[in-house]
Structures are given as structure tokens and as C-alpha cells.
Scaffold this motif. Structure first.
Motif, mmCIF file in Angstrom:
data_model
loop_
_atom_site.group_PDB
_atom_site.id
_atom_site.type_symbol
_atom_site.label_atom_id
_atom_site.label_comp_id
_atom_site.label_asym_id
_atom_site.label_seq_id
_atom_site.Cartn_x
_atom_site.Cartn_y
_atom_site.Cartn_z
ATOM 1 N N THR A 134 0.774 -1.178 -0.121
ATOM 2 C CA THR A 134 0.012 -0.081 0.016
ATOM 3 C C THR A 134 0.938 1.218 -0.051
ATOM 4 O O THR A 134 1.768 1.185 0.807
ATOM 5 C CB THR A 134 -0.739 -0.035 1.348
ATOM 6 O OG1 THR A 134 -0.183 -0.099 2.581
ATOM 7 C CG2 THR A 134 -2.018 -1.022 1.038
ATOM 8 N N ALA A 135 0.456 2.348 -0.885
ATOM 9 C CA ALA A 135 1.320 3.411 -0.905
ATOM 10 C C ALA A 135 0.993 4.511 0.372
ATOM 11 O O ALA A 135 -0.188 4.316 0.760
ATOM 12 C CB ALA A 135 0.978 4.211 -2.167
ATOM 13 N N PRO A 157 -9.313 7.253 4.791
ATOM 14 C CA PRO A 157 -9.125 6.556 6.066
ATOM 15 C C PRO A 157 -8.167 5.375 5.842
ATOM 16 O O PRO A 157 -8.131 4.685 4.619
ATOM 17 C CB PRO A 157 -10.497 6.154 6.800
ATOM 18 C CG PRO A 157 -11.367 6.449 5.414
ATOM 19 C CD PRO A 157 -10.678 7.282 4.511
ATOM 20 N N PRO A 158 -7.756 4.739 7.006
ATOM 21 C CA PRO A 158 -6.708 3.656 6.798
ATOM 22 C C PRO A 158 -7.181 2.529 6.180
ATOM 23 O O PRO A 158 -6.946 1.846 5.504
ATOM 24 C CB PRO A 158 -6.264 3.234 8.288
ATOM 25 C CG PRO A 158 -6.602 4.616 9.036
ATOM 26 C CD PRO A 158 -7.761 5.368 8.297
ATOM 27 N N GLY A 159 -8.575 2.098 6.249
ATOM 28 C CA GLY A 159 -9.171 0.938 5.971
ATOM 29 C C GLY A 159 -9.746 1.259 4.507
ATOM 30 O O GLY A 159 -10.373 0.297 3.922
ATOM 31 N N GLY A 160 -9.746 2.479 3.962
ATOM 32 C CA GLY A 160 -10.497 2.928 2.927
ATOM 33 C C GLY A 160 -11.751 3.421 3.056
ATOM 34 O O GLY A 160 -12.200 3.375 4.176
ATOM 35 N N TRP A 161 -12.506 4.008 2.192
ATOM 36 C CA TRP A 161 -13.688 4.363 2.141
ATOM 37 C C TRP A 161 -14.760 3.506 2.499
ATOM 38 O O TRP A 161 -14.801 2.366 1.924
ATOM 39 C CB TRP A 161 -14.099 5.335 0.827
ATOM 40 C CG TRP A 161 -13.237 6.527 0.698
ATOM 41 C CD1 TRP A 161 -12.304 6.489 -0.002
ATOM 42 C CD2 TRP A 161 -13.043 7.656 1.409
ATOM 43 N NE1 TRP A 161 -11.695 7.642 -0.311
ATOM 44 C CE2 TRP A 161 -11.993 8.408 1.050
ATOM 45 C CE3 TRP A 161 -13.709 8.212 2.787
ATOM 46 C CZ2 TRP A 161 -11.690 9.556 1.450
ATOM 47 C CZ3 TRP A 161 -13.442 9.270 3.147
ATOM 48 C CH2 TRP A 161 -12.349 10.177 2.508
ATOM 49 N N PRO A 162 -15.704 3.620 3.638
ATOM 50 C CA PRO A 162 -16.694 2.442 3.447
ATOM 51 C C PRO A 162 -17.563 2.233 2.281
ATOM 52 O O PRO A 162 -17.823 3.504 1.767
ATOM 53 C CB PRO A 162 -17.514 2.856 5.017
ATOM 54 C CG PRO A 162 -17.074 4.338 4.811
ATOM 55 C CD PRO A 162 -15.720 4.649 4.116
#
Length: 170
Positions: A134-135, A157-162
């Protein structure tokens, strides 16, 4: 004020009317400027023939400068310049006679290329086996503090967008 017509050849503009445009386009200054423009794109053979048919400009040869410039009816080329131009014409003529395509290239078959490609892909390490890296997101230098940024410019956000529930637009 009305529309204005700009002539690219003469680098000037004037009130656009049928009379003014006809007068300008048929004027001696415009016709000379247009000729100078198109003369820039002539091939070397045409220039050589024209320059050989002209008499030399004595003022240009003696002083190195002519009051008429590119519009002078005499030749501003020295004997050496004409010789270089004739060599250039000869090289261009040879290039047309012996095109690069005349060189024989080895015949390559599609099946041979596909075999080489399959071998290369099978011997190369698989990029799928490596975990995806992951960049790390970094803001550009000089940006305002993160709290002042609009939501569209903030990092995800760290986990990506919901994932949003599928909404029917209607």
C-alpha cells in the motif's frame, strides 16, 4: 467597436469589413509577407534552382548586409553556401532513391514471438505471489493544516472508504 481581422502573415489587425479585407488581401505588403512565409517551407532543390538563377547581391557580398533583406531580388548566398545547398539536395535525392525500407529485415513469425513470450512469462517471477504494497499517502509540502482542508482533499481513512449501500437514483 466592431469585429477586427488579424492577418497572421502581416502581424497586424484592422476593422473587419468586406472592403477592408479585400483591400488588405490584394495589397502588395500582404502578398510579399505571404510569399516570405511560404518560402520558409520550400525544399532545398527549389531554393537551389532559384538562387542559381539570381545574380549575386554585391552590397550583401561586400558589406554583409542588404537593405532589402529577404525581399531582395538578388542572391545573398555565397559560392560556398550554394555548394553546401547542392550537397544537401544530393543527399535528399539519394535518401529518396534508397529508402530505409529497402534494407532487408529478418522475417519474424508470430508463432516464434508467442513462444518466446510464453517462455519469458513462465521464467519471470510472478507478481501475483507478492503481497500488494500500500502506498503511504503524504500531503504536498506547503499545504495548509489537515483540519483546514476540504473533505475532497483529505487522505482516505486507513481501511479505505466504507462501501455505501446501493442507492436507486430516480
Amino acid at each position: 467597436m466592431g469585429k477586427r481581422y488579424f492577418c497572421d502573415y502581416c502581424d497586424r489587425s484592422f476593422q473587419d469589413s468586406l472592403h477592408n479585407r479585400k483591400k488588405h488581401l490584394n495589397g502588395l505588403q500582404h502578398l510579399k509577407a505571404k510569399k516570405v512565409w511560404y518560402d520558409m517551407f520550400r525544399d532545398a532543390a527549389t531554393i537551389l534552382v532559384d538562387e542559381q538563377n539570381k545574380r549575386p547581391c554585391w552590397k550583401f557580398l561586400l558589406i554583409g548586409q542588404c537593405d532589402f533583406g529577404s525581399k531582395c531580388r538578388f542572391s545573398h548566398m555565397s559560392g560556398r553556401d550554394l555548394q553546401e545547398l547542392s550537397l544537401q539536395v544530393e543527399e535528399e535525392r539519394r535518401a529518396k532513391e534508397w529508402p530505409v525500407d529497402a534494407v532487408e529485415l529478418p522475417e519474424v513469425r508470430l508463432e516464434d514471438w508467442l513462444e518466446k513470450r510464453a517462455k519469458r512469462l513462465s521464467s519471470a517471477p510472478s507478481s501475483r505471489a507478492e503481497p500488494a504494497r500500500t502506498a503511504i499517502f503524504q500531503y504536498p509540502i506547503g499545504w495548509p493544516p489537515i483540519q483546514e482542508l476540504p473533505p475532497s482533499l483529505r487522505a482516505p481513512p486507513p481501511g479505505g472508504w466504507p462501501l455505501q449501500p446501493s442507492i436507486q437514483w430516480g
